[in-house]
Motif scaffolding. Structure first.
Motif, PDB file in Angstrom:
ATOM      1  N   SER A 167       0.961  -1.215  -0.141  1.00  0.00           N
ATOM      2  CA  SER A 167       0.019  -0.105  -0.002  1.00  0.00           C
ATOM      3  C   SER A 167       0.900   1.138  -0.012  1.00  0.00           C
ATOM      4  N   GLY A 168       0.512   2.261  -0.727  1.00  0.00           N
ATOM      5  CA  GLY A 168       1.289   3.612  -0.902  1.00  0.00           C
ATOM      6  C   GLY A 168       0.272   4.543  -0.646  1.00  0.00           C
ATOM      7  N   THR A 169       1.135   5.841  -0.655  1.00  0.00           N
ATOM      8  CA  THR A 169       0.238   7.167  -0.451  1.00  0.00           C
ATOM      9  C   THR A 169      -0.714   7.672  -1.584  1.00  0.00           C
ATOM     10  N   THR A 170      -0.588   6.865  -2.701  1.00  0.00           N
ATOM     11  CA  THR A 170      -1.457   7.085  -3.821  1.00  0.00           C
ATOM     12  C   THR A 170      -2.795   6.371  -3.925  1.00  0.00           C
ATOM     13  N   GLY A 171      -3.010   5.632  -3.275  1.00  0.00           N
ATOM     14  CA  GLY A 171      -4.062   4.763  -3.122  1.00  0.00           C
ATOM     15  C   GLY A 171      -3.937   3.592  -3.968  1.00  0.00           C
ATOM     16  N   ALA A 172      -3.378   3.638  -5.063  1.00  0.00           N
ATOM     17  CA  ALA A 172      -2.985   2.408  -5.843  1.00  0.00           C
ATOM     18  C   ALA A 172      -1.924   1.749  -5.319  1.00  0.00           C
ATOM     19  N   PRO A 173      -1.998   0.249  -4.974  1.00  0.00           N
ATOM     20  CA  PRO A 173      -0.798  -0.317  -4.263  1.00  0.00           C
ATOM     21  C   PRO A 173       0.445  -0.486  -5.384  1.00  0.00           C
ATOM     22  N   ALA A 424      -6.633   4.639  -0.071  1.00  0.00           N
ATOM     23  CA  ALA A 424      -7.588   3.689  -0.373  1.00  0.00           C
ATOM     24  C   ALA A 424      -8.811   3.432   0.407  1.00  0.00           C
ATOM     25  N   VAL A 425      -8.650   3.654   1.669  1.00  0.00           N
ATOM     26  CA  VAL A 425      -9.860   3.473   2.580  1.00  0.00           C
ATOM     27  C   VAL A 425     -10.662   4.711   2.406  1.00  0.00           C
ATOM     28  N   GLU A 426     -10.114   5.879   2.089  1.00  0.00           N
ATOM     29  CA  GLU A 426     -11.098   7.193   1.939  1.00  0.00           C
ATOM     30  C   GLU A 426     -11.746   6.787   0.494  1.00  0.00           C
ATOM     31  N   GLU A 427     -11.334   6.468  -0.448  1.00  0.00           N
ATOM     32  CA  GLU A 427     -11.692   6.205  -1.676  1.00  0.00           C
ATOM     33  C   GLU A 427     -12.938   5.253  -1.844  1.00  0.00           C
ATOM     34  N   ALA A 428     -12.825   4.065  -0.891  1.00  0.00           N
ATOM     35  CA  ALA A 428     -13.622   3.040  -0.778  1.00  0.00           C
ATOM     36  C   ALA A 428     -15.046   3.652  -0.151  1.00  0.00           C
ATOM     37  N   LEU A 429     -14.845   4.491   0.760  1.00  0.00           N
ATOM     38  CA  LEU A 429     -15.889   4.865   1.604  1.00  0.00           C
ATOM     39  C   LEU A 429     -16.413   6.412   1.158  1.00  0.00           C
ATOM     40  N   ALA A 430     -15.894   7.162   0.088  1.00  0.00           N
ATOM     41  CA  ALA A 430     -16.243   8.162  -0.527  1.00  0.00           C
ATOM     42  C   ALA A 430     -17.523   8.075  -1.139  1.00  0.00           C
ATOM     43  N   GLY A 431     -18.226   9.194  -0.904  1.00  0.00           N
ATOM     44  CA  GLY A 431     -19.554   9.414  -1.518  1.00  0.00           C
ATOM     45  C   GLY A 431     -20.576   8.820  -0.721  1.00  0.00           C
ATOM     46  N   ARG A 432     -20.822   8.517   0.507  1.00  0.00           N
ATOM     47  CA  ARG A 432     -21.853   7.783   1.055  1.00  0.00           C
ATOM     48  C   ARG A 432     -22.976   9.090   1.675  1.00  0.00           C
ATOM     49  N   VAL A 433     -24.121   8.798   1.407  1.00  0.00           N
ATOM     50  CA  VAL A 433     -25.315   9.663   1.777  1.00  0.00           C
ATOM     51  C   VAL A 433     -25.060  10.248   3.147  1.00  0.00           C
ATOM     52  N   GLU A 436     -20.599  14.727   4.263  1.00  0.00           N
ATOM     53  CA  GLU A 436     -19.864  16.107   3.849  1.00  0.00           C
ATOM     54  C   GLU A 436     -18.663  15.667   3.213  1.00  0.00           C
ATOM     55  N   ARG A 437     -17.595  15.422   4.063  1.00  0.00           N
ATOM     56  CA  ARG A 437     -16.434  15.028   3.852  1.00  0.00           C
ATOM     57  C   ARG A 437     -15.733  14.262   4.806  1.00  0.00           C
ATOM     58  N   LEU A 438     -14.685  13.608   4.375  1.00  0.00           N
ATOM     59  CA  LEU A 438     -14.405  12.347   5.043  1.00  0.00           C
ATOM     60  C   LEU A 438     -12.634  12.280   5.014  1.00  0.00           C
ATOM     61  N   ALA A 439     -12.128  11.728   5.923  1.00  0.00           N
ATOM     62  CA  ALA A 439     -10.631  11.929   5.932  1.00  0.00           C
ATOM     63  C   ALA A 439     -10.318  10.669   6.824  1.00  0.00           C
ATOM     64  N   ALA A 475     -17.281  -0.570   4.026  1.00  0.00           N
ATOM     65  CA  ALA A 475     -16.029  -1.036   4.425  1.00  0.00           C
ATOM     66  C   ALA A 475     -16.002  -2.590   4.320  1.00  0.00           C
ATOM     67  N   GLN A 476     -16.875  -3.364   4.950  1.00  0.00           N
ATOM     68  CA  GLN A 476     -16.766  -4.784   4.820  1.00  0.00           C
ATOM     69  C   GLN A 476     -17.143  -5.214   3.213  1.00  0.00           C
ATOM     70  N   GLN A 477     -17.946  -4.413   2.565  1.00  0.00           N
ATOM     71  CA  GLN A 477     -18.016  -5.067   1.220  1.00  0.00           C
ATOM     72  C   GLN A 477     -16.836  -4.588   0.232  1.00  0.00           C
ATOM     73  N   CYS A 478     -16.042  -3.668   0.459  1.00  0.00           N
ATOM     74  CA  CYS A 478     -15.100  -3.033  -0.430  1.00  0.00           C
ATOM     75  C   CYS A 478     -13.697  -3.233   0.185  1.00  0.00           C
TER      76      CYS A 478
END
Length: 522
Positions: A167-173, A424-433, A436-439, A475-478
Motif C-alpha cells: 500500500s502506498g500514499t497514492t491509493g493504488a498499490p 485507499a480507505v478514503e476512496e472506498a468510503l467516499a460518496g456515502r449519503v 459531507e467530507r471524510l478523511a 467497508a466490509q463489502q469493499c
C-alpha cells in the motif's frame, strides 16, 4: 549488482546441507530435508513448464502458508518465473488495479483460500491453475507430461523473481520488484550483523504472501542453510498457546512484529514459554513497525532473550539492525548494515548533521529493481541521484551511527505490521449519503501499534449515528478485514491547508486528544 555466482552459491548451500532439515510443518511435524525439498521443487518446476509457463513469465500466487507454498516458490525460482504473491490486505479496487498491471496470464491457487482475489482474477480473464494436489506423488501421466528442468538454467541472479504489492500514499498499490541477487545479498548482510546461520531454526508466523514471510522466513533461511518451521499466520487465538509449536519443533529464532509481542505480553500465561526462551531461543528479531522501547525491555525481561530491532522497506529490504554485541540505545533501532548507506536530509534534499531530525534516505546494493509502472511493462526506480530512496520516514541519525525513527511523512498506516493506504480507505468510503467530507488517519493502538480512524463531517441535520452503519457495511463489502477502520469520529470541520488539503497530522492529534489515546512509541 550481483555476482554471477549467486545462483551457484544457493545450489551449493542446498548440496552441502543435503540431509539436514529445511522445511518443517508446524502441526504434523512433516519434515523435508534440503535434498528432498530440492527434488520436489524440481518436479513442481517440471509441472509448471508443462503448462507453458516460460522463463520470465509472471505468475500470481494465492496460497495459504504451508510447505506446499514454500516448494512452489522454490520451483518458480528454479524455472525463472516471476511470482506475484496475493494474499489478504487489499480491497476490491486495489486487487483490480494489481491484476490489471500484473500482466500475468496465470494464477496458482488452492480452493477456499483468498477467494476474493481468485474470483477477481477469473473476472479479469486470468487462467486459474489449481495446485492443491501438486504435492502428491506423481502418477504415470504426470511423469510423461512433466518436463525435466535444470534449476536456474534460463535465469540470472539479476532477473526479477518477485513483485510484491504494498500500500502506498497514492491509493493504488505499488508493485516492488526484486532480483534474486537482492535477497541473497541482504541475507548475507543480516547474517553478519546478527550471527544467524545454519544452526538457526526460524518460526514462520507471518503471511508468506507478504514480503516479510517470503523473504525473512523462507529465502533468508534458505540462503543461510537454516531450517524453518512453517505455521499459519499469527492471530489472536495463537497468543494463548503460542509456545506450543516453538517448544515441540525446537525453534531457536523468532521473527516477530510489535503486535505479536504486545499480545504475548498481555495474554501469554504459560511459564513454559519464558523457560524455553531462556534456554533455547537465541534471538528475537522485531520489525515491520515501530517498536515501543518499554515493550522491548519488558519482552526481554519476561522471556530472557535479546530483541534485535531492525528497519527496512519493501524497496530496500533490511537496511538497519541491532546486533548481539551492541544493543540499541533507548528509542533506536540499530546501526546500518554493511555496505548500506543511510542519511537524513532536509526538505531540499541536503544532508543534515548528526542529531538533526529530517527525512531518512537509503542507498543499498539490495535496492529494488523498481516500481512496476502504470502499464505493468517495466520498472521505474524513482531514486534521488540514481541511488537514494526517500523512505518517507522521519528520523535522527546519532553520532554513534544508530538510527532513531521519529515519525512518517507518508500517509500509510502500519496496522499490526501491515501497511494500510489511508487514501485507499478514503476512496472506498467516499460518496456515502449524509457525509459531507471524510478523511482517514492512523491513530495509536496498544496492540496493533496503529489503527485506522475515519473522521467525517456530516451534512446539515445528519449525525455520525445516521451514517456509521452505512460506512461500516461499505467497508466490509469493499475492503479487506485488515483494512477496515476500527474507529469512526465526527467533527464539525476538518483542519485544512490554504489549498484545501487536509492537515493530516493536525487531524491525527485532534483524534488522539479527543479519545485520550496513548502514543504508539516512547
Amino acid at each position: 549488482m550481483s555476482d554471477a555466482g549467486a545462483t551457484d552459491q544457493l545450489l551449493a548451500v542446498i548440496q552441502e546441507r543435503g540431509a539436514d532439515p529445511f522445511l518443517i510443518d508446524a502441526h504434523d511435524g512433516r519434515t523435508l530435508s534440503y535434498r528432498q525439498a530440492h527434488d520436489r521443487a524440481c518436479r513442481l518446476a517440471g509441472k509448471l513448464a508443462a503448462r507453458d509457463l516460460e522463463p520470465g513469465s509472471r505468475v500470481l500466487v494465492s496460497l495459504p502458508n504451508g510447505v506446499e507454498l514454500a516448494l512452489l516458490y522454490l520451483a518458480a525460482l528454479y524455472s525463472g518465473l516471476t511470482v506475484i504473491p496475493l494474499g489478504p490486505g487489499f480491497g476490491v479496487r486495489e486487487l483490480r488495479s494489481i491484476l490489471a498491471r500484473s500482466r500475468a496470464r496465470w494464477m496458482l491457487y488452492v480452493p477456499g483460500s483468498f477467494t476474493r482475489a481468485v474470483d477477481l482474477a477469473r473476472e479479469a480473464g486470468i487462467e486459474l491453475v489449481c495446485v492443491g494436489d501438486w504435492s502428491a506423488a506423481d502418477t504415470e501421466a504426470d511423469r510423461s507430461a512433466r518436463r525435466e528442468i535444470i534449476p536456474f538454467a534460463h535465469s540470472s541472479p539479476d532477473d526479477v523473481v518477485a513483485i510484491h504489492f504494498t500500500s502506498g500514499t497514492t491509493g493504488a498499490p505499488r508493485g516492488v520488484g526484486h532480483r534474486l541477487a537482492d535477497f541473497l545479498g541482504n541475507a548475507r548482510r543480516l547474517a553478519r550483523a546478527t550471527g544467524v546461520g545454519p544452526e538457526s531454526r526460524f518460526h514462520a508466523t507471518l503471511p508468506m504472501t507478504y514480503l516479510g514471510g517470503y523473504y525473512n522466513l523462507l529465502l533468508l533461511p534458505l540462503a543461510l542453510g537454516a531450517s524453518v518451521v512453517i505455521d499459519r499466520p499469527f492471530d489472536g487465538r495463537m497468543a494463548l498457546d503460542f509456545w506450543e509449536v516453538p517448544i515441540r519443533r525446537r525453534v531457536t529464532v523468532l521473527w516477530l512484529v510489535p503486535t505479536i509481542m504486545a499480545m504475548l505480553l498481555r495474554m501469554d500465561r504459560d511459564e513454559r514459554g519464558a523457560r524455553y526462551c531462556r534456554e533455547h531461543v537465541r534471538l528475537v528479531a522485531a520489525g515491520m513497525g515501530p517498536l515501543n522501547t518499554r515493550m522491548r525491555e519488558q519482552f526481554e525481561e519476561v522471556y530472557g532473550v535479546p530483541v534485535l530491532e531492525n528497519y527496512g522497506l519493501a524497496e530496500t529490504l533490511l537496511a538497519v539492525s541491532a546486533t548481539q554485541d551492541r544493543p540499541p540505545e533507548a528509542g533506536a533501532c540499530g546501526s546500518v548494515l554493511e555496505d548500506v548507506r543511510l542519511r537524513v536530509v532536509d526538505e531540499h534534499g541536503d544532508e543534515l548533521p548528526a542529531l538533526d531530525p529530517g527525512v531518512i534516505e537509503v542507498a543499498t546494493p539490495d535496492m529494488m529493481a523498481g516500481y512496476l509502472d502504470a502499464t505493468g511493462s517495466g520498472f521505474e526506480q524513482r531514486l534521488r541521484d540514481g541511488r537514494w530512496l526517500d523512505t518517507g520516514d522521519l528520523g535522527i541519525l546519532g553520532a554513534d551511527g544508530q538510527l532513531r525513527i521519529t515519525g512518517r511523512v507518508k500517509e500509510v498506516i502500519v496496522r499490526g505490521g501491515l501497511n494500510i493506504s489511508a487514501l485507499a480507505v478514503e476512496e472506498a468510503l467516499a460518496g456515502r449519503v449524509g457525509v459531507e467530507r471524510l478523511a482517514v488517519v492512523g491513530v495509536p493502538h496498544p496492540i496493533l501499534g496503529e489503527d485506522t480512524a475515519v473522521v467525517v463531517t456530516c451534512e446539515p441535520g445528519v449525525t455520525l449515528a445516521d451514517v456509521e452503519d452505512d460506512l461500516r457495511k461499505t467497508a466490509q463489502q469493499c475492503l479487506d478485514p485488515a483494512q477496515q477502520p476500527g474507529l469512526y469520529v465526527q467533527i464539525d470541520e476538518l483542519p485544512l491547508t490554504p489549498s484545501g488539503k487536509v492537515r493530516t497530522q493536525a487531524l491525527r492529534e485532534l483524534v488522539i486528544d479527543r479519545f485520550g489515546l496513548a502514543p504508539a512509541r516512547s
